[in-house]
Design a protein around this motif. Structure first.
Motif, PDB file in Angstrom:
ATOM      1  N   ALA A 116     -55.846 -11.436 -19.335  1.00  0.00           N
ATOM      2  CA  ALA A 116     -55.228 -12.269 -20.363  1.00  0.00           C
ATOM      3  C   ALA A 116     -54.503 -13.454 -19.736  1.00  0.00           C
ATOM      4  O   ALA A 116     -54.608 -14.587 -20.220  1.00  0.00           O
ATOM      5  N   ILE A 144     -54.275 -16.420 -22.547  1.00  0.00           N
ATOM      6  CA  ILE A 144     -54.056 -15.869 -23.877  1.00  0.00           C
ATOM      7  C   ILE A 144     -53.132 -14.660 -23.752  1.00  0.00           C
ATOM      8  O   ILE A 144     -52.813 -14.215 -22.652  1.00  0.00           O
ATOM      9  N   THR A 145     -52.721 -14.145 -24.892  1.00  0.00           N
ATOM     10  CA  THR A 145     -51.874 -12.956 -24.870  1.00  0.00           C
ATOM     11  C   THR A 145     -52.742 -11.696 -24.834  1.00  0.00           C
ATOM     12  O   THR A 145     -53.925 -11.731 -25.192  1.00  0.00           O
ATOM     13  N   ARG A 161     -52.388  -9.278 -26.799  1.00  0.00           N
ATOM     14  CA  ARG A 161     -52.710  -8.998 -28.210  1.00  0.00           C
ATOM     15  C   ARG A 161     -53.967  -9.753 -28.638  1.00  0.00           C
ATOM     16  O   ARG A 161     -54.827  -9.202 -29.331  1.00  0.00           O
ATOM     17  N   THR A 162     -54.078 -11.018 -28.223  1.00  0.00           N
ATOM     18  CA  THR A 162     -55.270 -11.806 -28.564  1.00  0.00           C
ATOM     19  C   THR A 162     -56.510 -11.223 -27.903  1.00  0.00           C
ATOM     20  O   THR A 162     -57.575 -11.131 -28.525  1.00  0.00           O
ATOM     21  N   PHE A 189     -57.589  -8.330 -29.811  1.00  0.00           N
ATOM     22  CA  PHE A 189     -58.179  -8.777 -31.073  1.00  0.00           C
ATOM     23  C   PHE A 189     -59.631  -9.211 -30.862  1.00  0.00           C
ATOM     24  O   PHE A 189     -60.518  -8.862 -31.660  1.00  0.00           O
ATOM     25  N   TYR A 190     -59.879  -9.961 -29.778  1.00  0.00           N
ATOM     26  CA  TYR A 190     -61.247 -10.380 -29.475  1.00  0.00           C
ATOM     27  C   TYR A 190     -62.148  -9.175 -29.220  1.00  0.00           C
ATOM     28  O   TYR A 190     -63.317  -9.168 -29.617  1.00  0.00           O
ATOM     29  N   LEU A 215     -63.857 -18.152 -35.398  1.00  0.00           N
ATOM     30  CA  LEU A 215     -64.140 -16.921 -34.666  1.00  0.00           C
ATOM     31  C   LEU A 215     -65.394 -16.236 -35.211  1.00  0.00           C
ATOM     32  O   LEU A 215     -66.176 -15.655 -34.455  1.00  0.00           O
TER      33      LEU A 215
END
Length: 214
Positions: free
Chosen positions: A13, A18-19, A21-22, A25-26, A65
């Motif tokens: 990350a 990015i985080t 969490r992101t 999510f991906y 996305l």
């Protein structure tokens, strides 16, 4: 030989900007391939990092996305470039290696899942790891030039489907002609003659068409 790098979730990350969490999510959206598991530890590699950087670049270009997921799915279903150009086979065309974001930049806003699927089906594009390979620099440059002139990429590709059918017929005609009078070993030497006939006839046909339209 380049040593294969692996990253834990937090490290990947951070490298992708990015985080965590992101990143997760991906993964949930299936934009990333599953990591390698070692107990409770998830290990990612440079392919995951390349995909994250591609996602970021496509988001910057206005892709959603959902659209990126569809593009990724089309690429994942694409044929390996070796299946398209073979190994050591005769060709006069120069393949071009592109990242997904470089391809998007060539055809700004028109690299849709539908157009990508058509290009993959035509065999214009193949995949090689994280890269896309276009089988012909000439076709890539001409397609991009037509799009810059205002012709939609979908129509350029539709024309490509029709041209492919005519080109296959012409190739069969010349191959049969040559093989009736020479040997298969002569085909590579004589192919420039076939190409010259086709180029001259297309040029004359365009002359006739332009005179008719004027």
């Amino acid at each position: 030989m380049t040593e294969k790098r692996e990253y834990r979730t937090e490290e990947l990350a951070a490298k992708a900007g990015i985080t965590v969490r992101t990143l997760r999510f991906y993964r949930e959206r299936k934009l990333l391939a599953p990591p390698r598991r070692e107990g409770r530890i998830a290990w990612y590699d440079d392919h995951h990092l390349a995909r994250l950087r591609t996602i970021a670049a496509l988001l910057e270009r206005g892709h959603t996305l959902t659209g990126i997921a569809e593009l990724a799915d089309a690429l994942d279903q694409g044929r390996d470039v070796a299946d398209l150009i073979g190994v050591g086979g005769p060709t006069e065309e120069e393949p071009v290696r592109l990242t997904p974001e470089e391809l998007a930049a060539r055809f700004e806003g028109q690299v849709t899942p539908e157009n990508l699927a058509t290009a993959l089906e035509l065999g214009y594009l193949g995949t090689d790891g994280d890269e896309i390979v276009h089988i012909s620099r000439r076709l890539l440059d001409v397609s991009a030039a037509l799009v810059r002139e205002g012709i939609p990429l979908a129509e350029v590709l539709a024309a490509g489907v029709r041209v492919r059918a005519h080109a296959d017929a012409l190739a069969e005609l010349f191959t049969d002609l040559i093989l009736r009078h020479t040997t298969e070993q002569e085909l590579p030497r004589l192919r420039p003659l076939a190409r010259s006939v086709v180029e001259a006839e297309v040029s004359l046909a365009l002359d006739r068409r332009l005179r008719k339209e004027s």
